[in-house]
Design an enzyme around this catalytic site. Structure first.
Site, mmCIF file in Angstrom:
data_model
loop_
_atom_site.group_PDB
_atom_site.id
_atom_site.type_symbol
_atom_site.label_atom_id
_atom_site.label_comp_id
_atom_site.label_asym_id
_atom_site.label_seq_id
_atom_site.Cartn_x
_atom_site.Cartn_y
_atom_site.Cartn_z
ATOM 1 N N ASN A 6 -32.855 -27.545 -11.569
ATOM 2 C CA ASN A 6 -32.644 -26.423 -12.495
ATOM 3 C C ASN A 6 -33.944 -25.651 -12.627
ATOM 4 O O ASN A 6 -35.029 -26.222 -12.538
ATOM 5 C CB ASN A 6 -32.241 -26.978 -13.869
ATOM 6 C CG ASN A 6 -31.983 -25.885 -14.894
ATOM 7 O OD1 ASN A 6 -31.352 -24.877 -14.596
ATOM 8 N ND2 ASN A 6 -32.479 -26.072 -16.107
ATOM 9 N N HIS A 57 -36.035 -23.325 -15.343
ATOM 10 C CA HIS A 57 -36.050 -23.062 -16.789
ATOM 11 C C HIS A 57 -37.220 -22.126 -17.117
ATOM 12 O O HIS A 57 -38.347 -22.352 -16.653
ATOM 13 C CB HIS A 57 -36.205 -24.389 -17.553
ATOM 14 C CG HIS A 57 -36.146 -24.204 -19.030
ATOM 15 N ND1 HIS A 57 -34.961 -23.961 -19.705
ATOM 16 C CD2 HIS A 57 -37.125 -24.180 -19.967
ATOM 17 C CE1 HIS A 57 -35.216 -23.819 -20.990
ATOM 18 N NE2 HIS A 57 -36.517 -23.944 -21.182
HETATM 19 C C1 GRF Z 1 -33.279 -17.446 -15.468
HETATM 20 O O1 GRF Z 1 -34.259 -16.911 -16.302
HETATM 21 C C2 GRF Z 1 -33.283 -18.948 -15.543
HETATM 22 O O2 GRF Z 1 -34.530 -19.477 -15.819
HETATM 23 C C3 GRF Z 1 -32.351 -19.222 -16.685
HETATM 24 O O3 GRF Z 1 -31.352 -18.253 -16.567
HETATM 25 C C4 GRF Z 1 -31.881 -17.082 -15.951
HETATM 26 C C5 GRF Z 1 -30.963 -16.697 -14.826
HETATM 27 O O4 GRF Z 1 -31.252 -15.440 -14.295
HETATM 28 N N1 GRF Z 1 -31.898 -20.591 -16.621
HETATM 29 P P1 GRF Z 1 -30.509 -14.912 -13.006
HETATM 30 O O5 GRF Z 1 -28.996 -14.990 -13.270
HETATM 31 O O6 GRF Z 1 -30.908 -15.757 -11.842
HETATM 32 O O7 GRF Z 1 -30.955 -13.499 -12.854
#
Ligand code: GRF
Length: 207
Positions: A108, A110
């Site tokens: 994941n 984050h």
């Molecule tokens: C990212 O900032 C990630 O860290 C978080 O959700 C966001 C997803 O952005 N878990 P995207 O859909 O990849 O533009």
């Protein structure tokens, strides 16, 4: 050489998925073979289709509970012989059964330096707390919320203005580098779990 098969789960706009498609898909022996979402209308699914990658939508309303929805996703991924599952803005908790089925094969990204600011709106949490440095973490997924073993992290300075849009832009820029880097390391077999302490991830590179 057979390709290292990855799947991406995403709920939103999918800019991290796009970075994976642009930087990794079809290179270095890595192939994105499936993209799934809990949101049938997610832009991430359009990006996947645009790249010729198979997509699946698993909305909660189609299943009696989360465990059964996750079992359906797991079965779909196993049919596609996926070796690594990448959560790229997947805004749902995965059931413990799902995590156990793919132990140490789910990563994941984050938008904070874990263990600071886990859970929702990590950027807002960091700004409200007043930290001067935040960042991005890529970690293995365990049964908790953003609590799994840490694989890679990169720090980002919070602007003195606390401008949220500016900070988010920088976080995304770093995510788009760090997540593909982590996947590349895993695909290359450079990542292992310390047998003495399963919280610790060992990375073997020649850096
Ligand atoms: C990212 O900032 C990630 O860290 C978080 O959700 C966001 C997803 O952005 N878990 P995207 O859909 O990849 O533009």
């Amino acid at each position: 050489m057979t390709a290292f098969r990855i799947a991406v789960l995403a709920s939103g706009t999918g800019t991290n998925l796009q970075a994976i498609l642009d930087r990794l898909h079809g290179r270095d022996g890595i192939e994105v073979v499936a993209v799934a979402s809990n949101k049938p209308g997610a832009q991430a699914l359009e990006r996947a289709s645009g790249a010729g990658v198979e997509t699946g939508a698993f909305p909660a309303a189609d299943y009696p509970d989360r465990a059964q929805r996750d079992a359906a996703i797991a079965g779909w991924l196993e049919q596609r012989e996926v070796e690594l599952i990448v959560l790229a803005g997947y805004m749902e908790l995965l059931s413990p059964e799902f995590v156990r089925r793919f132990r140490n094969r789910i990563v994941n990204v984050h938008p904070a330096l874990l263990p600071a600011f886990p859970g929702l709106d990590a950027v807002g949490q960091a700004l409200t707390h007043g930290v001067r440095v935040t960042g991005v973490t890529v970690h293995l997924v365990d049964e908790g919320v953003d609590s799994g073993p840490i694989l890679l992290q990169r720090a980002i300075k919070v602007p003195y203005t606390r401008d949220r849009a500016q900070l988010e832009k920088e976080i995304h820029r770093v995510e788009h580098e760090l997540l593909p880097e982590a996947i590349r390391l895993i695909a290359a077999g450079a990542v292992g779990i310390d047998p003495e302490n399963p919280r610790l991830v060992d990375v073997q590179t020649r850096e």
